[in-house]
Write an enzyme that holds these catalytic residues in place. Sequence first.
Site, mmCIF file in Angstrom:
data_model
loop_
_atom_site.group_PDB
_atom_site.id
_atom_site.type_symbol
_atom_site.label_atom_id
_atom_site.label_comp_id
_atom_site.label_asym_id
_atom_site.label_seq_id
_atom_site.Cartn_x
_atom_site.Cartn_y
_atom_site.Cartn_z
ATOM 1 N N ASP A 59 -12.079 3.252 -1.867
ATOM 2 C CA ASP A 59 -12.256 1.823 -2.108
ATOM 3 C C ASP A 59 -11.056 1.020 -1.603
ATOM 4 O O ASP A 59 -9.918 1.505 -1.622
ATOM 5 C CB ASP A 59 -12.395 1.552 -3.608
ATOM 6 C CG ASP A 59 -13.738 1.989 -4.161
ATOM 7 O OD1 ASP A 59 -14.503 2.646 -3.445
ATOM 8 O OD2 ASP A 59 -14.005 1.673 -5.345
ATOM 9 N N HIS A 89 -12.852 -8.665 -3.465
ATOM 10 C CA HIS A 89 -12.597 -7.750 -4.587
ATOM 11 C C HIS A 89 -12.797 -8.456 -5.929
ATOM 12 O O HIS A 89 -11.919 -8.458 -6.809
ATOM 13 C CB HIS A 89 -11.187 -7.154 -4.492
ATOM 14 C CG HIS A 89 -11.046 -5.844 -5.208
ATOM 15 N ND1 HIS A 89 -10.485 -5.731 -6.461
ATOM 16 C CD2 HIS A 89 -11.394 -4.584 -4.851
ATOM 17 C CE1 HIS A 89 -10.483 -4.466 -6.846
ATOM 18 N NE2 HIS A 89 -11.037 -3.741 -5.876
ATOM 19 N N HIS A 95 -8.697 5.645 -3.566
ATOM 20 C CA HIS A 95 -8.469 4.323 -2.972
ATOM 21 C C HIS A 95 -7.624 4.456 -1.716
ATOM 22 O O HIS A 95 -6.589 5.141 -1.736
ATOM 23 C CB HIS A 95 -7.734 3.407 -3.960
ATOM 24 C CG HIS A 95 -8.536 3.049 -5.166
ATOM 25 N ND1 HIS A 95 -8.676 3.909 -6.239
ATOM 26 C CD2 HIS A 95 -9.254 1.938 -5.470
ATOM 27 C CE1 HIS A 95 -9.442 3.333 -7.160
ATOM 28 N NE2 HIS A 95 -9.802 2.139 -6.720
#
Length: 205
Positions: free
Chosen positions: A33, A88, A175
Site C-alpha cells: 500500500d 489516502h 507498505h
Amino acid sequence: MYLVKTPWWLKKLYPQLIWNAEPGNRSIFLTFDDGPIPIVTPFVLNILKKYDARATFFCIGDNVRKHPDIFEEVKQAGHTIGNHTYNHLRGWNTDDQVYLQNYLKANELLDTPLFRPPYGRIKRSQVKLLQQARPDIQIIMWDVLSGDFDMSLKREEALNNVTKNAGDGSIVLFHDSIKAFHKMEYALPLVLEHFTGLGFTFKAL
C-alpha cells in the site's frame, strides 16, 4: 491498536469485502500500500524479481501523478494494480460523496477493479456507492498485517507477524512507503525466503 491476524468474526461481519484469496494452491498474496515511491518501490520490485514473485500494489493516485515512471515499472514487471484513493482518505472521517470522487479521480490514472480502503476504514454506505460506480469492483482487505507502519514495532516483530500467521490463500499487507521502509526492507526478503523454502508461491490478486 490493530489486529495482526484478521479474526473470522470480522470477516463474517463484512462478507462483501475480500479478506482471503482462494486456498488450495499453496499460494500467498503479497500486497503493498501507499506507493509508488522512489527508492522504496524499486527496492520491492527488485526483491520480488529475485524470487520470481508477483504481488499487488494498491497505489495512491497522487503518488502515481508524481512518479509515473515508477508506476510504469510496477506494471511492466507483471504486478497487479489496485486503487488506494487519490489522497489516502480515511473513510470513516470523510463525506461519502467526497470519498467517491477521490476514488474516481484515482481510477482515472489506475483503471482497476481492485480497491483497498486506506487504514481499512470504510463505511457500508461508501461500499455501496463504489459498487454502484464500478459494478466489477473488488474491495480487498487482508488476512495478515505485517505492522511495518508501526513505529513502536521492532523489525523482527514485523517479520514474525507474517511468518507466524500467513498461510495458503493469505492476503498479506506490507507498505512501500518511507515510513515503513526500515521494517519492510528487513522483513520482505526473509518472508519470501521462508515461504519459498516451504514450497509456497507468491501470486498477484
